[in-house]
Design a protein around this motif. Sequence first.
Motif: not given
Length: 339
Positions: A21-47
């Motif tokens: 599932x994550x491998x398919x969704x990974x392509x969407x990460x380019x739309x925003x400034x995402x700090x953490x890799x998938x698999x961590x406890x929480x995702x981080x979006x830079x603002x």
Amino acid sequence: MVTYSESGVDIDLEAITVSKLASKLKSTLEYRDIITDSGHYAALVRLGDKAIAMSTDGVGSKILIAEMMNKYDTVGIDCIAMVVNDILCVGAEPIALVDYLAVEQPDPERAEEIAEGLVTGAKESRISIIGGETASLPGIIKDFDLAGTGIGFVDVDKIITGEDIEAGDVLIGIESNGIHSNGYSLARKALFDDAGFSIDDKMPNCDTTIGEELIRPTELYVKPIVALFKEEYDIHGLAHITGGGFTNLRRLKKGVGYDIYDLPEAPEIFKLIYQQNVPLEEMYKVFNMGIGFVVITNENEAEKIMETLKDYCNCQIIGKVTDDEKITVKTFEGSEVTY
């Protein structure tokens, strides 16, 4: 021998499923400034100079224990805890949550009880429940399911991902109060299906029943961990010990291992499950075994951190970081298990 997969949960297959599932969704990460890799406890979006932390989780099959006991006023606490404890693991303070309640049929009285737990968990965590969704899904849902998605904030320069963890660091373990919200399929199979216990049976060496131990709400770690953030200690990693036990530590950094050699006495509920022919290796891979949260820091900082933590909870140094990529745990029986 009773294992998690025999109880209906194959965590290895689950990991493969998540990876697909994550491998398919990974392509969407380019739309925003995402700090953490998938698999961590929480995702981080830079603002700008801050980041939004997001995490989602649910209560899982602990709901079946609530149904057995006809007691629904604590599962909301579990829902909050599973989300906010994960948000803490990137150095963020939780601030808000939305819940998702899916039901087979609407039940206003039960919904009110569930809401009581959500309010209690929110109050203890100092977060706002700002919305949610209730869906009636007969044919899809049996009885109900409860999940939540939370957000938190952190300054970008104070994010904690685990990248600073290095060999020689120490692990400070904060005690759990029991099973929390993971491993219930195995617990139910071992205790009820195979051993024939009931929820009303008394616990050995305790004044509580098996049901009371199993329904005990997940510990909330917001107050002690946020207290550490305010002191600005040199924290290298934070881990919420959930399903997967101490293998959760692998979510923080690749290339290091952990030697866990001094755990507190395991709660009696774990000993009772173990006595029902569950291997120790399985126990420490599935359950928290008495440690619900881990703080990783350098040896010089550890005593100061524990002084702050002890105002809120029981904690101790439980092990150290190694450079061999293995996780070794000394069990309550005195033997070692390695992952």
